[in-house]
Design an enzyme around this catalytic site. Sequence first.
Site, PDB file in Angstrom:
ATOM      1  N   CYS A   1      42.323  40.435  44.166  1.00  0.00           N
ATOM      2  CA  CYS A   1      41.508  39.397  43.507  1.00  0.00           C
ATOM      3  C   CYS A   1      40.298  39.995  42.790  1.00  0.00           C
ATOM      4  O   CYS A   1      39.688  39.331  41.955  1.00  0.00           O
ATOM      5  CB  CYS A   1      41.046  38.365  44.520  1.00  0.00           C
TER       6      CYS A   1
ATOM      7  N   HIS B   1      35.012  34.505  41.452  1.00  0.00           N
ATOM      8  CA  HIS B   1      36.450  34.469  41.752  1.00  0.00           C
ATOM      9  C   HIS B   1      36.764  33.116  42.393  1.00  0.00           C
ATOM     10  O   HIS B   1      36.051  32.650  43.276  1.00  0.00           O
ATOM     11  CB  HIS B   1      36.811  35.609  42.702  1.00  0.00           C
TER      12      HIS B   1
ATOM     13  N   ASN C   1      44.013  29.675  43.484  1.00  0.00           N
ATOM     14  CA  ASN C   1      43.625  31.090  43.480  1.00  0.00           C
ATOM     15  C   ASN C   1      44.695  31.894  42.726  1.00  0.00           C
ATOM     16  O   ASN C   1      45.813  32.047  43.209  1.00  0.00           O
ATOM     17  CB  ASN C   1      43.495  31.568  44.932  1.00  0.00           C
TER      18      ASN C   1
END
Length: 312
Positions: free
Chosen positions: A113, A239, A269
Site C-alpha cells: 500500500c 492512503h 482499499n
Amino acid sequence: MGNRLIGYGSYLPERIVNNFDLEKMVDTSDEWIVQRTGMRERHFARDDESVVDMATIAAARALENAGITINDIDMVIVATTTPELDFPSVGVQVLGRLGATNNAPAFDVRGACTGYIYALHCARAFFTAGMHQRIMLIGAEKMSRFIDWSDRSTAVLFGDGAGALIFEHSSSSYSGIIDTVVMSDGGEFEMLHGTPDHHIIMNGPETYKKAVSLMPQAANYIMEHAGITADNVDWIVPHQANLRIIQSGAQRLGFPLEKILVTVDKHANTSGASGVLALSYAFDNNIIKRGQLVLYPAFGSGLTWGAALIRV
Ligand code: UT7
C-alpha cells in the site's frame, strides 16, 4: 533540479460491488462495513481483466491529459503488488501495449500500500540527479484476485483500479514531487502479508494501531523537513485503507477534516493504486486544484510507510 506534474489519468473497472452485494457473498453487513471502515462500494475487475490492462488504460488517459505521446516518456515506474506475471514487469508490458519505440526503461516497485510513495521517491531521485526528462508513475492493483472469501475480516476491504501521473523535469524545486520519505520494518511482516496461494493475511487491530501512528509520523517528518505546518498544506491525501484511520491521523496532525480527501467510500482499499487513484478522482471532480500543495502519507504491508509532498 526539480519536476512538475503534467498529466494524470485513472481507470476503474466497470463492475461496482456494494456492501449489500458483499452481504450475499460473505457473513457481513453493510452496517458493520460502514461503521468500521467507511467503505460503501468498490470496483472489481473482470476475470479476464489484468493489472496490465488497467494500468495501460490509466497510462493512455494520462498521456492524453498531458498532450504527449508514449515516446515522450523516458521512464515508467509501476507500483503494484498483484501482477499476474512474475516477469516481465507491468511497466514494460504497458510500454509494449502503448507501442513505445524509444526503448525507455520501466520497472515495478513492490511496496504494497506504500508502493506509490516508494515510486514517487524513486522518481524524485531520478529528477534530482537530472537523469530523466519525463517519468510516468502508475499505481495498479487487482486486489480482488487475492481475496480469501472464507475470511470476512479481509474479504470486504479491497478494490481494484489503476491511476497514472506524469512528471516532467523542471528547473523549479517547488513544484511536482518536492519531498519524499520512505521507511520499512521487516520485523513486523507477519502482521499483514500475502500467501503463496494468493491470499491476504492481516491482523486488523494490530495493523490499525501501526497505521494511526506511522502515517502521521511520516507526514510530520515531511512537514518538518520542508519547514511547513498543517496551515501551509492545502490537502492531505492519505492512503485509503479505513475512514477511521484517515480521521484519526488527520486529528493527530491537526488537519481539519475539510482538508482530507476521502475516496475509501467509493474505491475501498486499492493498495498501491490508492493515492494515485484518489488524486485523479480529486482532479476529475474539481476537488483538488492544480497548483495546490498536497501531503501524501501511506502505510502498508512490510511494514512499509512513508509520505510525499507534491505541488500538483
Ligand atoms: O492498507 C494496508 C493497511 N491496512 C490497514 O490499515 C487496515 C487496518 N485495520 C483495520 O482497518 C481494521 O482493523 C479492520 C477494518 C480490518 C477491522 O476492524 P476492527 O474494528 O479492528 O474489527 P476487529 O478485527 O477487532 O473485529 C471486531 C469484530 C469481531 O467480532 P467479535 O470477535 O467482536 O465478535 C470480528 O469477528 O467484528 C467481526 N468482524 C466482522 N463482522 C462483520 C470482522 N470482520 C467482519 C465483517 N463483517 N466483515
